[in-house]
Scaffold this active site. Structure first.
Site, PDB file in Angstrom:
ATOM      1  N   HIS A  65      13.257  11.702   3.014  1.00 51.65           N
ATOM      2  CA  HIS A  65      12.637  12.968   3.374  1.00 51.65           C
ATOM      3  C   HIS A  65      12.445  13.895   2.175  1.00 51.65           C
TER       4      HIS A  65
ATOM      5  N   THR B   9       7.230  26.975   4.964  1.00 53.60           N
ATOM      6  CA  THR B   9       5.914  26.410   4.674  1.00 53.60           C
ATOM      7  C   THR B   9       4.825  27.359   5.156  1.00 53.60           C
TER       8      THR B   9
ATOM      9  N   HIS C  90       0.842  -1.202   0.000  1.00 57.35           N
ATOM     10  CA  HIS C  90       0.000   0.000   0.000  1.00 57.35           C
ATOM     11  C   HIS C  90       0.876   1.252   0.000  1.00 57.35           C
TER      12      HIS C  90
ATOM     13  N   TRP D 229       7.158   0.056   3.784  1.00 61.62           N
ATOM     14  CA  TRP D 229       7.643   0.754   2.580  1.00 61.62           C
ATOM     15  C   TRP D 229       9.016   1.346   2.834  1.00 61.62           C
TER      16      TRP D 229
ATOM     17  N   GLU E 223      11.936  12.988  -0.634  1.00 65.36           N
ATOM     18  CA  GLU E 223      10.842  12.326  -1.334  1.00 65.36           C
ATOM     19  C   GLU E 223       9.483  12.865  -0.890  1.00 65.36           C
TER      20      GLU E 223
ATOM     21  N   SER F  57      -1.310  27.064  -5.820  1.00 70.68           N
ATOM     22  CA  SER F  57      -0.972  28.452  -6.117  1.00 70.68           C
ATOM     23  C   SER F  57      -1.523  28.898  -7.464  1.00 70.68           C
TER      24      SER F  57
ATOM     25  N   ARG G 186       1.954   1.408  14.947  1.00 70.96           N
ATOM     26  CA  ARG G 186       1.553   1.183  13.556  1.00 70.96           C
ATOM     27  C   ARG G 186       2.018  -0.194  13.109  1.00 70.96           C
TER      28      ARG G 186
ATOM     29  N   SER H 211      13.064   5.596 -14.329  1.00 75.32           N
ATOM     30  CA  SER H 211      11.943   6.330 -14.891  1.00 75.32           C
ATOM     31  C   SER H 211      11.859   7.740 -14.302  1.00 75.32           C
ATOM     32  N   SER H 212      11.945   7.837 -12.985  1.00 72.36           N
ATOM     33  CA  SER H 212      11.809   9.156 -12.353  1.00 72.36           C
ATOM     34  C   SER H 212      12.923  10.089 -12.755  1.00 72.36           C
TER      35      SER H 212
ATOM     36  N   TYR I 181       8.784  15.760   0.117  1.00 64.37           N
ATOM     37  CA  TYR I 181       8.567  17.072  -0.488  1.00 64.37           C
ATOM     38  C   TYR I 181       8.366  16.966  -1.980  1.00 64.37           C
TER      39      TYR I 181
ATOM     40  N   HIS J 287      15.110  13.031  11.338  1.00 72.18           N
ATOM     41  CA  HIS J 287      13.956  13.168  12.236  1.00 72.18           C
ATOM     42  C   HIS J 287      13.050  11.936  12.174  1.00 72.18           C
ATOM     43  N   HIS J 288      13.299  11.065  11.217  1.00 73.07           N
ATOM     44  CA  HIS J 288      12.571   9.787  11.202  1.00 73.07           C
ATOM     45  C   HIS J 288      13.247   8.761  12.101  1.00 73.07           C
TER      46      HIS J 288
ATOM     47  N   LYS K 234       4.162  30.059   2.767  1.00 73.37           N
ATOM     48  CA  LYS K 234       3.281  29.658   1.667  1.00 73.37           C
ATOM     49  C   LYS K 234       1.824  29.740   2.095  1.00 73.37           C
TER      50      LYS K 234
ATOM     51  N   ASP L  88       6.303  21.131 -27.101  1.00 68.63           N
ATOM     52  CA  ASP L  88       6.264  19.820 -26.464  1.00 68.63           C
ATOM     53  C   ASP L  88       7.324  19.807 -25.374  1.00 68.63           C
TER      54      ASP L  88
HETATM   55  C1  HEA Z   1       0.060   9.036  -1.051  1.00 68.29           C
HETATM   56  C2  HEA Z   1       0.104   8.102  -0.271  1.00 68.29           C
HETATM   57  C3  HEA Z   1      -1.029   7.421   0.443  1.00 68.29           C
HETATM   58  C4  HEA Z   1      -2.388   7.448   0.241  1.00 68.29           C
HETATM   59  C5  HEA Z   1      -3.167   8.179  -0.823  1.00 68.29           C
HETATM   60  C6  HEA Z   1      -2.954   6.603   1.239  1.00 68.29           C
HETATM   61  C7  HEA Z   1      -4.327   6.353   1.361  1.00 68.29           C
HETATM   62  C8  HEA Z   1      -4.894   5.612   2.381  1.00 68.29           C
HETATM   63  N1  HEA Z   1      -4.234   4.966   3.393  1.00 68.29           N
HETATM   64 FE1  HEA Z   1      -2.222   4.854   3.595  1.00 68.29          FE
HETATM   65  N2  HEA Z   1      -0.208   4.745   3.824  1.00 68.29           N
HETATM   66  C9  HEA Z   1       0.726   5.385   3.071  1.00 68.29           C
HETATM   67  C10 HEA Z   1       0.478   6.270   2.037  1.00 68.29           C
HETATM   68  C11 HEA Z   1      -0.786   6.560   1.557  1.00 68.29           C
HETATM   69  N3  HEA Z   1      -1.967   6.075   2.034  1.00 68.29           N
HETATM   70  C12 HEA Z   1       2.037   5.035   3.498  1.00 68.29           C
HETATM   71  C13 HEA Z   1       3.353   5.541   2.922  1.00 68.29           C
HETATM   72  C14 HEA Z   1       1.864   4.149   4.558  1.00 68.29           C
HETATM   73  C15 HEA Z   1       2.956   3.485   5.399  1.00 68.29           C
HETATM   74  C16 HEA Z   1       3.186   2.104   4.938  1.00 68.29           C
HETATM   75  C17 HEA Z   1       4.100   1.411   5.866  1.00 68.29           C
HETATM   76  O1  HEA Z   1       3.839   1.398   7.080  1.00 68.29           O
HETATM   77  O2  HEA Z   1       5.101   0.887   5.397  1.00 68.29           O
HETATM   78  C18 HEA Z   1       0.448   3.995   4.751  1.00 68.29           C
HETATM   79  C19 HEA Z   1      -0.124   3.211   5.730  1.00 68.29           C
HETATM   80  C20 HEA Z   1      -1.483   3.151   6.000  1.00 68.29           C
HETATM   81  C21 HEA Z   1      -2.049   2.555   7.152  1.00 68.29           C
HETATM   82  C22 HEA Z   1      -1.280   1.961   8.317  1.00 68.29           C
HETATM   83  C23 HEA Z   1      -1.016   0.552   8.083  1.00 68.29           C
HETATM   84  C24 HEA Z   1      -0.221  -0.014   9.200  1.00 68.29           C
HETATM   85  O3  HEA Z   1       0.507   0.717   9.876  1.00 68.29           O
HETATM   86  O4  HEA Z   1      -0.329  -1.218   9.379  1.00 68.29           O
HETATM   87  C25 HEA Z   1      -3.412   2.679   7.054  1.00 68.29           C
HETATM   88  C26 HEA Z   1      -4.365   2.191   8.045  1.00 68.29           C
HETATM   89  O5  HEA Z   1      -5.432   2.591   8.127  1.00 68.29           O
HETATM   90  C27 HEA Z   1      -3.676   3.368   5.814  1.00 68.29           C
HETATM   91  C28 HEA Z   1      -4.941   3.686   5.337  1.00 68.29           C
HETATM   92  C29 HEA Z   1      -5.154   4.412   4.180  1.00 68.29           C
HETATM   93  C30 HEA Z   1      -6.486   4.677   3.672  1.00 68.29           C
HETATM   94  C31 HEA Z   1      -7.758   4.218   4.269  1.00 68.29           C
HETATM   95  C32 HEA Z   1      -6.313   5.431   2.540  1.00 68.29           C
HETATM   96  C33 HEA Z   1      -7.407   5.948   1.637  1.00 68.29           C
HETATM   97  O6  HEA Z   1      -7.166   7.268   1.294  1.00 68.29           O
HETATM   98  C34 HEA Z   1      -7.528   5.082   0.431  1.00 68.29           C
HETATM   99  C35 HEA Z   1      -8.729   5.405  -0.340  1.00 68.29           C
HETATM  100  C36 HEA Z   1      -9.293   4.171  -0.932  1.00 68.29           C
HETATM  101  C37 HEA Z   1      -9.461   4.004  -2.219  1.00 68.29           C
HETATM  102  C38 HEA Z   1      -9.117   5.020  -3.185  1.00 68.29           C
HETATM  103  C39 HEA Z   1      -9.993   2.718  -2.723  1.00 68.29           C
HETATM  104  C40 HEA Z   1     -10.945   2.880  -3.815  1.00 68.29           C
HETATM  105  C41 HEA Z   1     -11.402   1.536  -4.220  1.00 68.29           C
HETATM  106  C42 HEA Z   1     -12.683   1.193  -4.252  1.00 68.29           C
HETATM  107  C43 HEA Z   1     -13.765   2.098  -3.908  1.00 68.29           C
HETATM  108  C44 HEA Z   1     -13.036  -0.152  -4.620  1.00 68.29           C
HETATM  109  C45 HEA Z   1     -13.503  -0.178  -5.995  1.00 68.29           C
HETATM  110  C46 HEA Z   1     -12.931  -1.336  -6.601  1.00 68.29           C
HETATM  111  C47 HEA Z   1     -12.530  -1.432  -7.852  1.00 68.29           C
HETATM  112  C48 HEA Z   1     -12.733  -0.352  -8.845  1.00 68.29           C
HETATM  113  C49 HEA Z   1     -11.808  -2.656  -8.289  1.00 68.29           C
HETATM  114  N4  HEA Z   1      -2.481   3.636   5.201  1.00 68.29           N
HETATM  115  C1  HEA Z   2       3.735  15.078   1.590  1.00 72.59           C
HETATM  116  C2  HEA Z   2       4.354  14.515   2.519  1.00 72.59           C
HETATM  117  C3  HEA Z   2       4.847  15.113   3.802  1.00 72.59           C
HETATM  118  C4  HEA Z   2       5.011  16.420   4.189  1.00 72.59           C
HETATM  119  C5  HEA Z   2       4.742  17.668   3.404  1.00 72.59           C
HETATM  120  C6  HEA Z   2       5.520  16.369   5.520  1.00 72.59           C
HETATM  121  C7  HEA Z   2       5.835  17.515   6.250  1.00 72.59           C
HETATM  122  C8  HEA Z   2       6.455  17.483   7.485  1.00 72.59           C
HETATM  123  N1  HEA Z   2       6.760  16.372   8.236  1.00 72.59           N
HETATM  124 FE1  HEA Z   2       6.315  14.466   7.734  1.00 72.59          FE
HETATM  125  N2  HEA Z   2       6.125  12.551   7.132  1.00 72.59           N
HETATM  126  C9  HEA Z   2       5.641  12.115   5.927  1.00 72.59           C
HETATM  127  C10 HEA Z   2       5.211  12.906   4.890  1.00 72.59           C
HETATM  128  C11 HEA Z   2       5.244  14.295   4.911  1.00 72.59           C
HETATM  129  N3  HEA Z   2       5.639  15.072   5.943  1.00 72.59           N
HETATM  130  C12 HEA Z   2       5.623  10.684   5.867  1.00 72.59           C
HETATM  131  C13 HEA Z   2       5.165   9.827   4.700  1.00 72.59           C
HETATM  132  C14 HEA Z   2       6.122  10.246   7.095  1.00 72.59           C
HETATM  133  C15 HEA Z   2       6.255   8.822   7.626  1.00 72.59           C
HETATM  134  C16 HEA Z   2       7.186   7.955   6.916  1.00 72.59           C
HETATM  135  C17 HEA Z   2       7.151   6.586   7.537  1.00 72.59           C
HETATM  136  O1  HEA Z   2       7.744   6.417   8.607  1.00 72.59           O
HETATM  137  O2  HEA Z   2       6.504   5.704   6.950  1.00 72.59           O
HETATM  138  C18 HEA Z   2       6.444  11.445   7.854  1.00 72.59           C
HETATM  139  C19 HEA Z   2       7.004  11.416   9.117  1.00 72.59           C
HETATM  140  C20 HEA Z   2       7.470  12.537   9.774  1.00 72.59           C
HETATM  141  C21 HEA Z   2       8.293  12.488  10.940  1.00 72.59           C
HETATM  142  C22 HEA Z   2       8.810  11.221  11.630  1.00 72.59           C
HETATM  143  C23 HEA Z   2       7.847  10.744  12.615  1.00 72.59           C
HETATM  144  C24 HEA Z   2       8.246   9.461  13.220  1.00 72.59           C
HETATM  145  O3  HEA Z   2       8.341   8.461  12.506  1.00 72.59           O
HETATM  146  O4  HEA Z   2       8.455   9.461  14.425  1.00 72.59           O
HETATM  147  C25 HEA Z   2       8.536  13.790  11.308  1.00 72.59           C
HETATM  148  C26 HEA Z   2       9.353  14.191  12.464  1.00 72.59           C
HETATM  149  O5  HEA Z   2       9.855  15.227  12.552  1.00 72.59           O
HETATM  150  C27 HEA Z   2       7.870  14.621  10.336  1.00 72.59           C
HETATM  151  C28 HEA Z   2       7.904  16.021  10.346  1.00 72.59           C
HETATM  152  C29 HEA Z   2       7.381  16.807   9.339  1.00 72.59           C
HETATM  153  C30 HEA Z   2       7.473  18.259   9.345  1.00 72.59           C
HETATM  154  C31 HEA Z   2       8.060  19.121  10.426  1.00 72.59           C
HETATM  155  C32 HEA Z   2       6.893  18.674   8.176  1.00 72.59           C
HETATM  156  C33 HEA Z   2       6.775  20.112   7.720  1.00 72.59           C
HETATM  157  O6  HEA Z   2       7.140  20.212   6.373  1.00 72.59           O
HETATM  158  C34 HEA Z   2       5.402  20.665   7.921  1.00 72.59           C
HETATM  159  C35 HEA Z   2       5.398  22.158   7.807  1.00 72.59           C
HETATM  160  C36 HEA Z   2       4.031  22.763   7.830  1.00 72.59           C
HETATM  161  C37 HEA Z   2       3.467  23.413   8.851  1.00 72.59           C
HETATM  162  C38 HEA Z   2       4.136  23.546  10.160  1.00 72.59           C
HETATM  163  C39 HEA Z   2       2.088  23.969   8.731  1.00 72.59           C
HETATM  164  C40 HEA Z   2       1.963  25.317   8.100  1.00 72.59           C
HETATM  165  C41 HEA Z   2       2.754  26.367   8.784  1.00 72.59           C
HETATM  166  C42 HEA Z   2       2.228  27.457   9.370  1.00 72.59           C
HETATM  167  C43 HEA Z   2       0.780  27.738   9.359  1.00 72.59           C
HETATM  168  C44 HEA Z   2       3.201  28.421   9.931  1.00 72.59           C
HETATM  169  C45 HEA Z   2       3.155  28.642  11.377  1.00 72.59           C
HETATM  170  C46 HEA Z   2       3.497  27.432  12.129  1.00 72.59           C
HETATM  171  C47 HEA Z   2       4.345  27.363  13.155  1.00 72.59           C
HETATM  172  C48 HEA Z   2       5.328  28.410  13.501  1.00 72.59           C
HETATM  173  C49 HEA Z   2       4.311  26.150  14.005  1.00 72.59           C
HETATM  174  N4  HEA Z   2       7.236  13.841   9.422  1.00 72.59           N
HETATM  175 CU   LIG Z   3      10.635  13.602   6.903  1.00 77.50          CU
END
Ligand code: HEA
Ligand code: HEA
Ligand SMILES: [Cu+2]
Ligand code: CUA
Lengths: 294, 534, 370
Positions: free
Chosen positions: B255, B330, B78, B143, B257, B270, B452, B171-172, B259, B304-305, B333, B107
């Site tokens: 990380h 951020t 997933h 993942w 990634e 925007s 989790r 590809s990327s 962004y 920080h992860h 923005k 293009d």
């Molecule tokens: C962009 C990234 C993205 C997106 C969009 C989502 C979307 C969703 N995620 Fe995801 N999620 C991750 C990225 C994302 N996740 C990542 C990185 C992890 C960590 C993995 C890891 O731990 O290694 C994670 C882990 C994660 C967990 C934790 C699992 C665990 O720790 O064991 C859960 C649990 O609830 C969850 C739930 C969901 C749900 C409910 C959605 C929903 O938004 C999904 C919406 C559902 C659909 C869009 C389905 C539509 C299908 C139908 C309606 C059926 C129709 C059928 C046909 C047409 C055949 N996700």
């Molecule tokens: C699109 C993806 C995305 C984005 C944009 C971010 C944005 C940020 N993430 Fe997140 N992060 C993930 C995707 C993302 N993250 C994923 C996938 C994981 C889990 C991976 C895994 O373990 O599977 C993760 C996990 C993760 C961790 C690790 C947690 C853990 O495993 O223990 C941390 C810890 O610092 C973190 C921090 C942040 C911070 C500080 C930002 C900042 O960029 C956010 C900044 C934004 C704001 C703060 C809000 C707007 C700001 C204001 C309104 C200004 C005023 C605010 C203040 C002065 C407070 N993220």
């Molecule tokens: Cu990070």
């Protein structure tokens, strides 16, 4: 700006074919490696890998041939040329980052992990688990000598590696001279200097192979010899592959020069390959410093 | 400028080829964009079905539907599919469609390579999905595939997983090179960098991030391969390596990634907010600088992860401070978007609704991110559902909502037809409710201590899990409305005008809807009203 | 539960109709000074975020409401202002600094590992914990005890479903205890929320953590790093005892050890071995090799009908004692007593139609000596 005519190529079947070939290569390599590890003979995987590589070779030849034809028909504008330049520069940057991952690994194990295991620094308590181990670099004595018998000896940097450094640096110079001669439109000299560059490149590869043979047969410096061997081979190995690739590209460029392909003011194919060659050279300097010397 | 006609090769002049070869052999940025977008939609559903499997298992405590082994495979797949299969290709698809139109180019810079970037993906993902059917099962290590669970202890299919990652990386990187070359080299005469629409700017920076970190990912999976099959000890202390080294290299990629998955979203939003606020984007220049700062900072925050892996104190402090700093650009923005809306003249068509929800819900996700950045507090949050809540808030109502907003915003341009606004609004509201019902309770679960990646949980977590599962199905099935709307729009939507939206601005709206097969065969004349600053 | 009610106040806004009294919505304050300062840190950053959210979303909703086209709003023309950009850069920085200060203080406190009175080495195994009291000659494993039928929904789930173990870690109240955390196989993470300790157990390295609990009590936690199939099934229970009770417990441990040694000395009948073996099997082997010894195809080998269980005795014993490197099969020589080893091997050789014949405690002891 001269963006008026930008050549948009017609439909092409090269990319999809290349994707299929890449898939065959990857799937074949995966099957082969798995079969090797499981000792079940890798017939089908090997065939797939070879087939895929063969196809890929043919496709790339065809594809690049096509591009060369287009270029020679004068379809490419200056702007197109700039696109190629950007493309090649960023590709080289991506390669730099690929090597950066391995250099980072090397620095991390040297300055952090190995000392910790040996009882130094913030996580020195870890030494409790490896009480006979003390840190040193190059790592001759691994924490668990049964699992990873450390190397018995090391490559002397002042022999083959130094020679190889000289070879590569020289080859960077010769390829630059070839480039100048091309700009002066002195073909035969271009060919001569290119041939010399290629010879230096292949000499490097041969010496590197000799060095590997020595490492394996005499020094016990292998992939299996703990983290020193691992970092040593991954860095020099990938570098060696890049040298090989670069040398092959130089050969192709030389053939093209022989066929009279390049113009003094229009020869991006040549430049791209020479950039690549310089890049390979710079990486080697890094290797020589951090892998062999320091 | 007759030379243009000459330059576009014979078969290409008169529009697309017939039949399947149009898609297989295409060098056209719009066709390739469409392929990317459809592929991404498919992957979104595949990854979504896996999420629904996870949620169904977690509906109640106890093991009912699937075994833990398979649960782990679902979680892993997933995450991988959503990240690499759904979000990234969707943004590349948008880039393909929009960047040439926004900068006034015929293009993409390197059209054949463009095709190759796309067609690698279906093969890579087939290979990755096929691992689920292999002996020993598919990847089951998350993942983030931490060693040694993903090396010594992994199922044999991990080899194919590694090669699939290599293919996605190729590809990327090629896709990103193409984007950069297009932006740097294909702008209409007179368009300066600071005239570019923000979507183009954010993609320029994203492409840079991609080229910088995808090779590092390739490097780390290569070291895994070596450890598994060639007896090296990169991630094994017995030979002097370190399992934590894997995490450092992975997160150096990982990380940036995240962004990569949000900067183009910032770009989309925007574009949309000024359009529907009928007011020029506030603080264009500071937006560009903020985006660049985020990108630069993203290289020095990775650990920080890894606050709990046992880093030295100095490391812990360094990564805490740098991570917190990201909140500043951020914030800039977010504030700029709000200042754009302030004293505008707003209407709330579907793209705007998604964009507004993006601003609010992404910010909530950002706040939880900031809380996670506080190292001592992260000791309590780490690897709980609080993290899952955080990243789904930034990814689902963040990235996915922005993609939806973009799709609704540009669909009339792409297809020449309007989508159905009522259906669009319905899709929005159900998604908005669904997303919050799914992911908000996860904050509570995490704080209450639910780890989790577990298939079964202690009884005190039952209620909120039930709520979350309910929300997930609501959200998931709401997406079918989008598909239906899409189909209707393509087949029978009302005719769209060139400008489509009253407040639209930028070069893409000067072309008819749908635009000609080759966007700008002649470089457009620029005026103040059709550049990014407008 | 004061904190619960407070949590409900701010979070209940969204879910007021659903909220019921026994739902835990927030972090717990915990049982140590550190955990309490983490809790207050958490609350501070949470309230700051809420405050910013109120302001930011407030302005946004104000505009959405007042500056709608349907209300006749005309768009203004301003689109930049340097001073306001500077302002909204500086203010967040100031807010961040105010968060960073208490955060750093707490972190520095947490890293002060000096002056511990007791050292316990904690080792993660797939999927159980091992506790070795370094100066006390106490060494035991701690396994999940939730019965399989509760997990498969065939029995009513108990109160501490999935959070109960056979032998909890026991520590004295009021004393600083240092943990040396490591792992035997993959990465695990030792986490007890009430102590605010979460540290990864990394194979080959040792991470340090410490705690000082003021009140006796039982505190539960779970493994917090994906460690394979049964990651969800390796709980942690820490029993904090008063100084006197702790002394008592230490004595019991001594007695237990003695009894174990004696049981290895005495003679065991095959029936005894079989029935004891079944218990041991359930505790230590079943997770992988499954209830009927059928294993999981291509993941964990089947034991029923395996040549190893039917012929080669020595090799069978060797695998159980020393494990199989490169696979999930662990070395049990240290985990189980000689009599338990004999029992479980006998059981494996006699159950599910296997015809391998029993082994004796004596045989095991000899193999252990080698
Ligand atoms: C962009 C990234 C993205 C997106 C969009 C989502 C979307 C969703 N995620 Fe995801 N999620 C991750 C990225 C994302 N996740 C990542 C990185 C992890 C960590 C993995 C890891 O731990 O290694 C994670 C882990 C994660 C967990 C934790 C699992 C665990 O720790 O064991 C859960 C649990 O609830 C969850 C739930 C969901 C749900 C409910 C959605 C929903 O938004 C999904 C919406 C559902 C659909 C869009 C389905 C539509 C299908 C139908 C309606 C059926 C129709 C059928 C046909 C047409 C055949 N996700
Ligand atoms: C699109 C993806 C995305 C984005 C944009 C971010 C944005 C940020 N993430 Fe997140 N992060 C993930 C995707 C993302 N993250 C994923 C996938 C994981 C889990 C991976 C895994 O373990 O599977 C993760 C996990 C993760 C961790 C690790 C947690 C853990 O495993 O223990 C941390 C810890 O610092 C973190 C921090 C942040 C911070 C500080 C930002 C900042 O960029 C956010 C900044 C934004 C704001 C703060 C809000 C707007 C700001 C204001 C309104 C200004 C005023 C605010 C203040 C002065 C407070 N993220
Ligand atoms: Cu990070
Ligand atoms: Cu041990 Cu998770």
């Amino acid at each position: 700006m001269t963006s008026q005519s930008y050549y948009v190529p017609a439909q092409s079947r090269w990319p999809i074919l290349a994707s299929i070939a890449l898939f065959l290569m990857a799937f074949g390599a995966g099957s082969l490696i798995n079969a090797m590890s499981a000792d079940t003979g890798g017939g089908s995987g090997l065939i797939m890998l070879l087939l895929g590589s063969l196809c890929m070779g043919l496709i790339l030849t065809g594809w690049f041939g096509h591009v060369i034809d287009e270029s020679r028909q004068g379809l490419y504008s200056d702007q197109m040329d700039r696109s190629f330049r950007w493309g090649m520069s960023w590709f080289i940057f991506s390669e730099v980052m690929f090597f950066a991952a391995f250099f980072g690994t090397l620095f991390y194990v040297r300055t952090l992990a190995v000392p910790w295991l040996g009882g130094e620094g913030d996580k020195g308590v870890s030494n409790m688990l490896w009480q006979d181990f003390s840190a040193s670099w190059p790592l001759m004595q691994t924490p668990d000598m049964d699992a990873f018998p450390g190397p018995a000896g090391l490559i002397d940097p002042w022999h083959l590696p130094l020679l190889n450094t000289l070879l590569l640096v020289t080859s960077s110079v010769t390829v630059t001279i070839a480039h100048y001669r091309l700009k002066q439109d002195r073909r035969s000299q271009v060919i001569g200097w290119l041939a010399l560059t290629i010879a230096l490149g292949f000499a490097f590869i041969v010496f590197q192979a000799l060095e590997y043979a020595e490492a394996y047969d005499e020094l016990g410096l292998t992939l299996h010899a703990g983290i020193y061997g691992a970092t040593f081979f991954i860095l020099t190995g990938f570098h060696g592959m890049h040298v090989t690739l670069g040398a092959l590209m130089l050969v192709i460029i030389m053939l093209r020069v022989i066929r009279g392909h390049f113009e003094p003011d229009h020869h991006f194919g040549f430049e791209a390959v020479s950039w690549y060659w310089h890049f390979v050279d710079v990486v080697w300097i890094g290797l020589f410093l951090f892998v062999y010397l320091i | 400028m007759g030379s243009v006609e000459h330059a576009v090769s014979e078969t290409e002049q008169h529009g697309p080829a017939k039949g399947i070869t149009r898609w297989l052999y295409t060098t056209n940025h719009k066709d390739i964009g469409t392929l990317y977008l459809l592929f991404s939609l498919l992957m979104f559903f595949v990854g979504g079905c896996m999420a629904l499997t996870i949620r169904a298992e977690l509906f109640q405590p106890g093991l009912q539907l699937i075994v833990p082994e398979f649960f782990n495979q679902m979680t892993t797949m997933h995450g991988l599919i959503m990240v690499f299969g759904a979000v990234m290709p969707a943004f590349v698809g948008l880039a393909n469609w929009m960047i040439p139109m926004m900068v006034g180019a015929p293009d993409m810079a390197l059209p054949r390579m463009n095709n190759w970037s796309f067609w690698i993906l279906p093969f890579a993902f087939s290979m990755m999905l096929s691992t689920l059917f292999m002996a020993g099962g598919g990847p089951n290590f998350g993942w983030t595939f931490y060693a040694p669970l993903s090396t010594t202890y992994a199922p044999p299919s991990v080899t194919f997983f590694i090669f699939a990652v290599h293919m996605m990386g190729i590809s990327s990187i090629m896709g990103a090179i193409n984007v950069i070359a297009t932006i740097l080299n294909m702008r209409a005469p007179g368009m300066k960098l600071m005239d570019m629409p923000l979507f183009v700017w954010t993609w320029l920076i994203t492409a840079f991030l991609l080229i910088a970190v995808m090779p590092v990912l390739a490097g780390v999976v290569t070291m895994m391969l070596m450890d598994i099959h060639f007896d090296t000890s990169f991630f094994n202390a017995a030979g002097g390596g370190d399992p934590v080294l894997f995490q450092h290299v992975f997160w150096f990629f990982g990380h940036p990634e995240v962004y990569i998955m949000i900067l183009p979203a910032f770009g989309v939003v925007s574009e949309i907010i000024p359009t529907f606020a009928r007011k020029r984007l506030f603080g264009y220049v500071s937006m560009v600088y903020a985006t660049s700062s985020i990108a630069i900072l993203s290289f020095i925050v990775w650990a920080h992860h890894m606050f709990t892996v046992g880093m030295p104190l100095a490391g812990e402090l360094f990564f805490m401070f740098t991570t917190m700093l990201i909140a500043v650009p951020t914030g800039v923005k977010v504030f700029n978007w709000i200042a754009t809306m302030f004293r505008g003249s707003m209407t709330f068509e579907t793209p705007m609704l998604f964009a507004l929800a993006f601003v609010v819900l992404f910010t909530i996700g950002g706040f939880s991110g900031l809380m996670l950045a506080i190292a001592p507090a992260d000791f309590q949050y780490h690897d709980t559902y609080f993290v899952v809540a955080h990243f789904h808030y930034v990814l689902v109502p963040g990235s996915i909502f922005s993609i939806m907003a973009a799709a609704y915003y540009w669909l009339p341009k792409w297809t020449g037809h309007m989508y159905n606004e009522t259906m669009g609004k319905l899709h929005f509201w159900l998604s908005f409710i669904g997303v919050n019902v799914t992911f908000f309770p996860m904050h509570f679960l995490g704080l209450a201590g639910m780890p989790r990646r577990i298939p079964d949980y202690a009884l005190q977590f039952s209620d909120f899990n039930m709520v979350a599962t309910f929300g997930a199905f609501l959200f998931g099935f709401s997406q079918l409305i989008f598909v239906y709307n899409l189909v209707c729009c393509i087949r029978s939507g009302e005719k769209a005008t060139a400008r489509v939206w009253e407040g639209s601005h930028g070069l893409e709206w000067t072309l008819p809807s749908p635009p000609p097969y080759h966007s700008f065969t002649e470089p457009p004349e620029l005026d103040k009203n059709n550049t990014g600053q407008s | 539960m004061r904190c619960n009610r407070r949590a409900l106040l701010y979070a209940g806004f969204f879910y007021a109709p659903l909220a019921s009294a026994d739902w835990q919505l927030n972090l717990i304050e915990g049982a140590t000074e550190i955990s309490r300062s983490v809790y207050s840190l958490h609350m501070v950053i949470f309230y700051i975020c809420v405050a910013i959210a109120v302001v930011v979303f407030g302005v946004m909703f104000w505009s959405i409401f007042w500056h709608r086209k349907s209300r006749g709003a005309k768009a203004a023309h301003f689109h930049e202002s340097t001073w306001i950009e500077i302002l909204w850069t500086i203010i967040p920085v100031a807010i961040l600094v105010s968060m960073a200060v208490p955060a750093s203080t707490t972190l520095i406190q947490m890293y002060d590992k000096n002056n511990a009175e007791l050292d316990i080495q904690i080792t993660g195994y797939q999927w159980k914990w091992r506790y070795q009291y370094l100066d006390q000659d106490i060494d035991f494993f701690s396994n999940l005890t939730t019965p399989a039928d509760q997990i498969s929904n065939e029995a009513i789930k108990g109160d501490n479903y999935l959070l109960e173990v056979d032998r909890p870690m026991v520590i004295p109240a009021g004393k600083k205890v240092r943990f040396l955390i490591t792992s035997n196989d993959v990465i695990h993470s030792w986490w007890v929320p009430a102590l605010a300790v979460k540290k990864d157990a990394v194979p080959g390295f040792i991470n340090e953590a410490w705690t000082l609990v003021d009140q006796p009590g039982i505190y539960r936690g779970q493994c917090a790093e994906l460690c394979g199939k049964d990651h969800g099934f390796m709980p942690i229970v820490v029993e904090v005892k008063s100084a006197e009770d702790y002394q008592l417990w230490l004595q019991q441990q001594g007695a237990l050890k003695l009894a174990q040694q004696q049981s290895a000395e005495r003679d065991w009948s095959v029936e005894e071995l079989m029935s004891r073996g079944e218990e041991v099997y359930k505790q230590s082997c079943l997770a992988c090799h499954q209830a009927e010894g059928q294993g999981i195809p291509n993941v964990f080998p089947a034991l029923a009908g395996s040549p190893l269980m039917n012929e080669t005795v020595d090799e069978h014993i060797d695998v159980v004692l020393n494990g199989r490197s490169g696979t999930a099969m662990q070395a049990f020589a240290e985990q189980l007593s000689a009599s338990d080893l004999a029992a479980v091997i006998t059981y494996e050789r006699g159950a599910w139609g296997n015809q391998g014949g029993a082994v004796s405690v004596q045989q095991i002891k000899e193999m252990l000596k080698e």
